[in-house]
Motif scaffolding. Structure first.
Motif, PDB file in Angstrom:
ATOM      1  N   ASP A  27      26.679  56.705  28.400  1.00  0.00           N
ATOM      2  CA  ASP A  27      27.873  55.946  27.454  1.00  0.00           C
ATOM      3  C   ASP A  27      29.126  55.542  28.414  1.00  0.00           C
ATOM      4  O   ASP A  27      29.528  54.634  28.296  1.00  0.00           O
ATOM      5  N   GLN A  28      29.264  56.502  29.378  1.00  0.00           N
ATOM      6  CA  GLN A  28      30.369  56.112  30.265  1.00  0.00           C
ATOM      7  C   GLN A  28      30.123  55.180  31.094  1.00  0.00           C
ATOM      8  O   GLN A  28      30.930  54.279  31.500  1.00  0.00           O
ATOM      9  N   THR A  29      28.967  55.159  31.779  1.00  0.00           N
ATOM     10  CA  THR A  29      28.400  54.408  32.595  1.00  0.00           C
ATOM     11  C   THR A  29      28.367  52.949  32.164  1.00  0.00           C
ATOM     12  O   THR A  29      28.978  51.648  32.717  1.00  0.00           O
ATOM     13  N   LYS A  30      27.947  52.798  30.707  1.00  0.00           N
ATOM     14  CA  LYS A  30      28.022  51.513  30.144  1.00  0.00           C
ATOM     15  C   LYS A  30      29.494  51.004  29.931  1.00  0.00           C
ATOM     16  O   LYS A  30      29.691  49.685  30.180  1.00  0.00           O
ATOM     17  N   SER A  31      30.384  51.903  29.606  1.00  0.00           N
ATOM     18  CA  SER A  31      31.809  51.359  29.360  1.00  0.00           C
ATOM     19  C   SER A  31      32.316  50.930  30.751  1.00  0.00           C
ATOM     20  O   SER A  31      33.077  49.998  30.643  1.00  0.00           O
ATOM     21  N   ILE A  32      31.916  51.758  31.805  1.00  0.00           N
ATOM     22  CA  ILE A  32      32.597  51.200  32.943  1.00  0.00           C
ATOM     23  C   ILE A  32      31.937  49.822  33.331  1.00  0.00           C
ATOM     24  O   ILE A  32      32.829  49.086  33.905  1.00  0.00           O
ATOM     25  N   ALA A  33      30.632  49.640  33.158  1.00  0.00           N
ATOM     26  CA  ALA A  33      30.400  48.479  33.387  1.00  0.00           C
ATOM     27  C   ALA A  33      30.881  47.307  32.663  1.00  0.00           C
ATOM     28  O   ALA A  33      31.201  46.316  33.177  1.00  0.00           O
ATOM     29  N   PHE A  34      31.067  47.399  31.568  1.00  0.00           N
ATOM     30  CA  PHE A  34      31.797  46.638  30.590  1.00  0.00           C
ATOM     31  C   PHE A  34      33.305  46.572  31.099  1.00  0.00           C
ATOM     32  O   PHE A  34      33.570  45.209  30.942  1.00  0.00           O
ATOM     33  N   MET A  35      33.769  47.513  31.247  1.00  0.00           N
ATOM     34  CA  MET A  35      35.094  47.077  31.701  1.00  0.00           C
ATOM     35  C   MET A  35      35.296  46.528  33.151  1.00  0.00           C
ATOM     36  O   MET A  35      36.142  45.426  33.169  1.00  0.00           O
ATOM     37  N   ALA A  36      34.333  46.602  33.903  1.00  0.00           N
ATOM     38  CA  ALA A  36      34.287  45.789  35.141  1.00  0.00           C
ATOM     39  C   ALA A  36      33.850  44.432  34.915  1.00  0.00           C
ATOM     40  O   ALA A  36      34.449  43.347  35.476  1.00  0.00           O
ATOM     41  N   MET A  37      33.010  44.084  33.969  1.00  0.00           N
ATOM     42  CA  MET A  37      32.850  42.642  33.501  1.00  0.00           C
ATOM     43  C   MET A  37      34.046  42.157  32.995  1.00  0.00           C
ATOM     44  O   MET A  37      34.025  40.936  33.317  1.00  0.00           O
ATOM     45  N   TYR A  38      34.670  42.857  32.146  1.00  0.00           N
ATOM     46  CA  TYR A  38      35.904  42.072  31.211  1.00  0.00           C
ATOM     47  C   TYR A  38      36.927  41.677  32.617  1.00  0.00           C
ATOM     48  O   TYR A  38      37.549  40.856  32.478  1.00  0.00           O
ATOM     49  N   VAL A  39      36.986  42.608  33.446  1.00  0.00           N
ATOM     50  CA  VAL A  39      38.070  42.340  34.585  1.00  0.00           C
ATOM     51  C   VAL A  39      37.587  41.285  35.355  1.00  0.00           C
ATOM     52  O   VAL A  39      38.459  40.261  35.617  1.00  0.00           O
ATOM     53  N   ALA A  40      36.206  41.034  35.511  1.00  0.00           N
ATOM     54  CA  ALA A  40      35.758  39.738  36.331  1.00  0.00           C
ATOM     55  C   ALA A  40      35.968  38.573  35.522  1.00  0.00           C
ATOM     56  O   ALA A  40      36.368  37.594  36.213  1.00  0.00           O
ATOM     57  N   MET A  41      35.621  38.750  34.167  1.00  0.00           N
ATOM     58  CA  MET A  41      35.810  37.482  33.425  1.00  0.00           C
ATOM     59  C   MET A  41      37.261  37.097  33.451  1.00  0.00           C
ATOM     60  O   MET A  41      37.654  36.073  33.367  1.00  0.00           O
ATOM     61  N   PHE A  42      38.246  37.993  33.084  1.00  0.00           N
ATOM     62  CA  PHE A  42      39.759  37.754  33.069  1.00  0.00           C
ATOM     63  C   PHE A  42      40.072  36.879  34.373  1.00  0.00           C
ATOM     64  O   PHE A  42      40.726  35.985  34.126  1.00  0.00           O
ATOM     65  N   VAL A  43      39.603  37.399  35.505  1.00  0.00           N
ATOM     66  CA  VAL A  43      39.778  36.674  36.759  1.00  0.00           C
ATOM     67  C   VAL A  43      39.365  35.236  36.616  1.00  0.00           C
ATOM     68  O   VAL A  43      39.919  34.212  37.207  1.00  0.00           O
TER      69      VAL A  43
END
Length: 186
Positions: A5-21
């Motif tokens: 679950d932590q790995t999944k959350s970190i991956a989603f967080m990274a995805m959202y940061v990339a999408m933000f950019v």
């Protein structure tokens, strides 16, 4: 299971940061969306709202702060005259938007629109206060009636436009995430 679950959350967080950019970059390419002295229709806030709804207010706030840091590293312009102005113009607005899901009551019919609107009003207030005390018209005193009128007139149009974009896109995107069972469907 917790590690997964932590790995999944970190991956989603990274995805959202990339999408933000990406959304920030696209927004900067459209001159119609930009105000002459800073401020713009902030398409990237759609991503912060979705991250908050998807990951919760704590991780949403962390995503927002990471996005701010990535903006700085990538050289997006910041207009800074004082540390308090930086907080009012940049830090507090992204924290409010990233943590917006704390205002969401899923069981109420119009709760998402209320949450989006409430967070955007708080963001707008931060921008207006910054304008009143740091971006007043030439020859006017900070906090004067003219400073208030100028700040309200300058910050309201692009914040209302951002609100409209957010109220249209966030429910659509979040609805698609629910339909794809990417978010909890409790």
């Amino acid at each position: 299971m917790k590690s997964k679950d932590q790995t999944k959350s970190i991956a989603f967080m990274a995805m959202y940061v990339a999408m933000f950019v990406v959304f920030k970059f696209v927004g900067n390419l459209i001159p119609l969306l930009k105000m002459p002295n800073g401020g713009s229709v902030e398409l990237e806030f759609v991503i912060l709202f979705v991250a908050s709804l998807h990951l919760g207010y704590k991780k949403g706030t962390l995503v927002a702060l990471l996005c701010l840091a990535v903006e700085a590293v990538l050289g997006f312009p910041f207009y800074i005259v004082h540390w308090l102005q930086f907080l009012l113009d940049y830090v507090l607005p992204v924290v409010v938007v990233g943590g917006a899901s704390i205002l969401w009551f899923k069981e109420r019919k119009y709760s998402m629109v209320t949450m989006l609107s409430g967070a955007m009003v708080l963001k707008w207030l931060c921008n207006v206060l910054s304008g009143v005390y740091y971006w007043m018209p030439s020859g006017e005193a900070a906090g004067s009636k003219q400073a208030w009128l100028f700040s309200l007139g300058y910050n309201t149009p692009y914040n209302v436009a951002t609100l409209i974009v957010v109220v249209i896109l966030v429910p659509i995107i979040y609805g698609r995430l629910k339909a794809a069972r990417i978010v909890d469907v409790n």
